[in-house]
Design an enzyme around this catalytic site. Structure first.
Site, PDB file in Angstrom:
ATOM      1  N   TYR A  44      -4.572   4.880 119.066  1.00  0.00           N
ATOM      2  CA  TYR A  44      -3.731   4.302 118.545  1.00  0.00           C
ATOM      3  C   TYR A  44      -3.706   4.540 116.802  1.00  0.00           C
ATOM      4  CZ  TYR A  44      -7.276   0.921 116.831  1.00  0.00           C
ATOM      5  OH  TYR A  44      -8.265   0.393 116.096  1.00  0.00           O
TER       6      TYR A  44
ATOM      7  N   PHE B 255      -3.453   1.332 108.161  1.00  0.00           N
ATOM      8  CA  PHE B 255      -4.468   0.498 107.907  1.00  0.00           C
ATOM      9  C   PHE B 255      -5.957   0.581 109.015  1.00  0.00           C
ATOM     10  CE2 PHE B 255      -3.659  -2.353 111.318  1.00  0.00           C
ATOM     11  CZ  PHE B 255      -2.114  -2.420 111.320  1.00  0.00           C
ATOM     12  N   ASP B 256      -5.157   1.253 110.145  1.00  0.00           N
ATOM     13  CA  ASP B 256      -6.176   1.364 110.992  1.00  0.00           C
ATOM     14  C   ASP B 256      -5.848   2.648 112.035  1.00  0.00           C
ATOM     15  OD1 ASP B 256      -7.371  -0.778 113.979  1.00  0.00           O
ATOM     16  OD2 ASP B 256      -8.538   0.743 112.756  1.00  0.00           O
TER      17      ASP B 256
ATOM     18  N   ILE C  97      -4.588  -8.934 119.312  1.00  0.00           N
ATOM     19  CA  ILE C  97      -3.285  -9.650 119.026  1.00  0.00           C
ATOM     20  C   ILE C  97      -2.303  -9.596 119.975  1.00  0.00           C
ATOM     21  CG2 ILE C  97      -3.538  -9.180 116.526  1.00  0.00           C
ATOM     22  CD1 ILE C  97      -1.805  -6.905 116.676  1.00  0.00           C
TER      23      ILE C  97
ATOM     24  N   TYR D   7      -0.897 -11.119 112.575  1.00  0.00           N
ATOM     25  CA  TYR D   7      -1.880 -11.685 111.974  1.00  0.00           C
ATOM     26  C   TYR D   7      -1.060 -12.857 111.073  1.00  0.00           C
ATOM     27  CZ  TYR D   7      -5.387  -8.604 113.489  1.00  0.00           C
ATOM     28  OH  TYR D   7      -6.204  -7.988 114.340  1.00  0.00           O
TER      29      TYR D   7
ATOM     30  N   PHE E  86       2.763   0.109 115.431  1.00  0.00           N
ATOM     31  CA  PHE E  86       1.486   0.900 116.055  1.00  0.00           C
ATOM     32  C   PHE E  86       2.061   2.143 116.894  1.00  0.00           C
ATOM     33  CE2 PHE E  86      -2.188  -1.455 115.350  1.00  0.00           C
ATOM     34  CZ  PHE E  86      -1.866  -2.724 114.986  1.00  0.00           C
TER      35      PHE E  86
END
Lengths: 592, 325
Positions: free
Chosen positions: B236, B246-247, B273, B299, B317
């Site tokens: 992902y 961010f990730d 999440i 979040y 995502f």
């Protein structure tokens, strides 16, 4: 002399076939060689050793010379240094790896505390060379080496301040950085296996040894270390060490989220289950969690998609472990981890079924111990702050259950008082429009109040001991009587009032009167005694010893002070009690 | 125009010259309001206007409405001097008051508009009777006696006897408007009290629409979908709305991809999440999708400062579902 002896024995051994050297040969070689080196004849020794004819001898016996070599090399000022280095290199190339390994590790183990860092940094490269020579069978040797090295390195004092870390007087930082270099080739080897086969067996020996090393490092020295953030200390070898350990874990196939959730997820019983537990010691995982969530180490290799409640659940196990220790560094880390895990969660969101989990009750208990017993004041204050934070995150039903549990189990007046203050805040919140609920307003409130408004020993309860609880519960009662109008009676307090009067207010009034009378009498008698015999102090009935030191007797002035403040305290309780009685009386007067 | 001499009674109770025509006020029931009782028990007939103004003076302004009930605005057809209309007027005013103010409701129950003889004599048309009952009876009473709805329709279905019976029962059992719970809730709503508690957000209940959208970038096998509790593995990349990554767990080089593993976890069990838990359940094996997740299922208000996710951030995502176990 020694040199000649050495030449003799070497020549004699050259003739012996199939390496059938006798123990005397070994001894002679050892003593002669050692003496030569110590006496500074290393050049000659070198020439003997590099001689092709002596290859077998060197292979079998060469490692014996390691001890003296290392001593010379550690001294560093000897003019023979280059020769000794050359001897060492040659031995490493030619000598039997197993023997060399043992010899080197012996040197590491025997290093005295002053020279640990030197010895380790000197011998890491040689050890690596030897281990790489072992080929496919190196795994257990690597493990042995790593464990020996780590045991020595962890004896080094841990730097506390930023300056200490920069100066690195005792060499811990140097050793940690050197260790990283040491393990690099082994990690690379594992990475190659993963690449070629697309996976790696969990039981691959080398992988297991590296895993053990990482876990051990996490527990010592990393759990002890307080890492400084990049703003405080830009280049921190310890931070790099921590980062690299986590990266290694990831490279050898350990998923960081899986490691974190080991404690929480139920595992199938696999054969060798116990070994699994041993492989992943809880303390190391606690350190891992702290590094990730508090120090933000390696956060870019950690997925950001985990749900905050799940993260909290996982971390509770580690928080419980850390908070059950007494060392302040562990407590500090436990509190930090708890705080950081709680902050991620929304207020009023944690559901009541979380309280079924053991850790969600044992951690507050541990926290209470920290708040009440820890000698360090900053930790006590922080503990209280985190305690309140944890309460704020529960939803209303969970808060109710939590308060009830704490009141039943706490037995500490201060804690009970604090919980009662929280109950008051919840009732206040619930009375506001749109916030009504069954827990702090409806049928469930009264059982909770019975726990609050009670005297454990009736009128004979020690009021001074329970002062915090009594004051808070009286405040709560006063608040409810004023805020909840009689004709609304949303909390049900007015219908319950007669019971409260019988079970709480009347015994309290009795106890108060008794205590006041008693203390006032005591006060009077002390004052009289003081007047009568100011010179001869009566021998006290008991003495108090703290830490083998007897405390001085309390002077009459001190006694008077103490008794006086006790009387003032009773006045304080009485003022609130009186006010409550006034309010009740006023409401009970019929409306004209 | 008739020249009845009517006089009003003022509140000191002094009677003025009585009118010429006596009126009958039989069957007067509960009247707690003493003054109204004074007015009516003296068996005087009053001018409607005086009656209205008297009642107006008695009534306090409706606490739940800003202006007092304007009785003159009532479109009541009142004929002067007829007994039944006076009573009917009072009845209607009282009923109207009951709808708007519980306080006035307390003052008086509805009054019978007709006597038994009148009802027997066929003096009262069905429609009037129905109208009266509908205006004065509780909703549940009307439902039970099948008197709800359009008056014409009710008149067709109900016989006179049934209506008279219902009328009498109404007074016997006092099933007036305001005695039903539904009226109470009406009043409660009028008082603008909302009784919806705010504590429901703890439940990750299936309330409301899903807070994420999915667009398929590459189709999967469309047959293997993960169930709750299955272990899924995925690659992902997560970005914020402004494009900041961010990730991600996708390594930069293909060579490295062999060395890293995709992220595995048990889907649908709250480990990740909510947007992921819900989103991945809709994907099939091999599928690559773009999930846009609202902050409530990501979040929320807190964000995740450690991972550079600001508060109330919508997350995007790109997820490839590699395998399902």
């Amino acid at each position: 002399m020694a040199l000649e002896q050495l030449c003799d024995v070497v020549q004699r051994c050259q003739a012996i076939k199939d390496e059938g050297f006798s123990p005397e040969d070994y001894d002679l070689f050892f003593t002669a060689g050692r003496t030569c080196i110590e006496q500074g004849n290393s050049a000659q020794v070198l020439s003997i050793l590099v001689d092709e004819k002596n290859k077998n001898i060197v292979r079998c016996m060469g490692w014996n010379l390691l001890g003296s070599l290392v001593q010379i090399l550690l001294k560093k000022e000897d003019r023979n240094l280059p020769h000794c280095h050359a001897i060492l290199s040659h031995l490493l190339e030619v000598g039997s790896p197993k023997e060399l390994l043992v010899g080197l590790l012996e040197q590491v183990e025997e290093a005295d505390s002053a020279s640990i860092a030197e010895t380790v940094t000197l011998l890491l490269k040689p050890l690596q060379t030897v281990l790489l020579r072992l080929g496919m069978k190196k795994a257990s040797s690597v493990g042995m080496a790593l464990s020996t090295l780590l045991s020595q390195v962890t004896r080094l004092p841990v730097p506390v301040t930023k300056e200490q870390e920069e100066d690195d007087v005792f060499g811990l930082c140097r050793c940690c950085s050197a260790l990283l270099q040491f393990v690099k080739p082994f990690v690379e080897e594992i990475k190659e296996v993963v690449k070629d086969n697309n996976r790696i067996s969990k039981d691959n020996e080398l992988r297991v040894e590296l895993l053990k090393f990482c876990m051990k490092s996490l527990s010592e020295p990393l759990l002890e270390v307080h890492l400084k953030d990049p703003d405080t200390l830009l280049k921190s070898p310890l931070r790099d060490f921590a980062t690299e350990i986590l990266i290694i874990l990831s490279s050898i196939g350990e998923s960081l989220p899986d490691l974190l959730s080991r404690s929480v997820l139920k595992r199938r019983e696999v054969p060798g289950f116990l070994e699994e537990e041993v492989r992943y010691p809880k303390e190391s995982l606690a350190c891992l969690s702290h590094l990730l969530f508090v120090d933000h180490i390696a956060v870019d290799i950690f997925p950001a998609v985990l749900s905050p409640v799940f993260v909290l659940q996982c971390n509770m196990e580690y928080i419980e472990l850390l908070l059950s220790r007494t060392e302040e560094s562990r407590l500090q880390k436990g509190l930090e981890l708890y705080e950081k895990s709680l902050i991620r969660v929304e207020d009023n969101s944690l559901p009541v079924d979380l309280l079924e989990l053991k850790t969600f009750f044992s951690v507050p208990q541990n926290l209470v111990k920290v708040m009440t017993l820890c000698p360090d004041q900053t930790l006590r204050t922080k503990g209280l702050k985190v305690f309140q934070l944890s309460i704020d995150k529960f939803n209303t039903e969970a808060k109710y259950k939590f308060f009830k549990g704490m009141l039943k189990t706490s037995h500490h007046a201060g804690v009970e008082g604090y919980i009662i203050k929280n109950i008051k805040n919840q009732i206040d919140f619930s009375l506001k429009p749109c916030n009504g609920n069954d827990w702090f307003l409806g049928k469930y409130l009264l059982p909770l109040l019975r726990l609050v408004l009670c005297l454990p020993h009736g009128p004979e309860t020690d009021l001074l001991q329970n002062l915090d609880k009594i004051m808070e519960s009286l405040n709560l009662l006063r608040y409810m009587l004023i805020r909840d109008k009689e004709w609304e009676n949303e909390t049900g307090i007015w219908t319950e009032l007669y019971k409260i009067e019988d079970n709480y207010l009347k015994p309290l009034r009795t106890g108060l009167n008794m205590s006041k009378a008693h203390y006032e009498a005591e006060l009077k008698s002390v004052k009289e005694n003081k007047k009568i015999s100011s010179k001869d102090s009566k021998a006290s009935v008991c003495t108090v010893t703290v830490d083998h030191e007897k405390l001085p007797h309390m002077t009459p002035e001190m006694q008077i002070q103490v008794l006086q403040s006790a009387v003032f305290t009773f006045d304080l309780i009485e003022s609130v009690l009186g006010r409550i009685e006034e309010i009740i009386e006023a409401k009970e007067r019929p409306l004209s | 125009m008739e020249t009845n001499e009517r006089t009003a009674v003022d509140y000191s109770g002094r009677r003025k010259r009585a009118s010429t025509r006596p009126t009958k006020l039989s069957g007067l029931y509960v009247l707690k309001d003493v003054l109204l009782l004074n007015l009516l028990l003296f068996r005087e007939s009053f001018a409607e206007k005086e009656l209205i103004s008297a009642i107006q003076r008695l009534r306090k302004p409706d606490p739940y409405e800003d202006k007092p009930l304007d009785l003159h605005a009532e479109s009541l057809s009142i004929s002067r001097c007829s007994f039944k209309t006076h009573d009917a007027l009072i009845g209607r005013l009282q009923a109207r008051g009951a709808r708007h103010s519980g306080a006035f409701m307390m003052a008086a129950d509805p009054v019978r508009a007709w006597s038994d003889e009148q009802l027997k004599n066929e003096e009262v048309p069905k429609k009037d009777l129905i109208k009266f009952i509908q205006e004065n009876a509780a909703h549940s009473f009307l439902a039970e006696h099948k008197l709800l709805g359009n008056i014409k329709n009710v008149a067709k279905t109900a016989t006179k006897e049934q209506l008279v019976q219902a009328y009498n029962q109404l007074f016997e059992k006092k099933r007036f408007k305001g005695t039903d719970v539904d009226v109470v809730t009406e009043q409660v709503e009028a008082a603008k009290i909302s009784d919806a508690p705010k504590e429901t957000k703890t439940e990750p209940a299936d309330e409301g629409p899903p807070k994420f959208t999915k667009s398929i970038l590459k189709k999967g096998d469309k047959t293997n979908f993960p169930k709750k509790g299955d272990t899924v593995s995925c690659w992902y990349t997560g970005t914020l709305e402004n494009g900041t990554v961010f990730d991600t767990n996708i390594p930069t080089s293909a060579k490295k991809k062999k060395q890293t593993k995709p992220l595995s976890f048990k889907v649908g069990t709250g480990k990740v999440i909510r947007g992921w838990d819900e989103g991945l359940l809709t994907m099939s094996k091999g599928e690559t999708a773009r999930l846009e997740i609202e902050s409530e299922w990501a979040y929320g208000k807190k964000g995740l400062p450690d991972a550079k996710i600001p508060p109330n951030a919508k997350l995007i995502f790109e997820v490839e579902l590699v395998s399902i176990d």
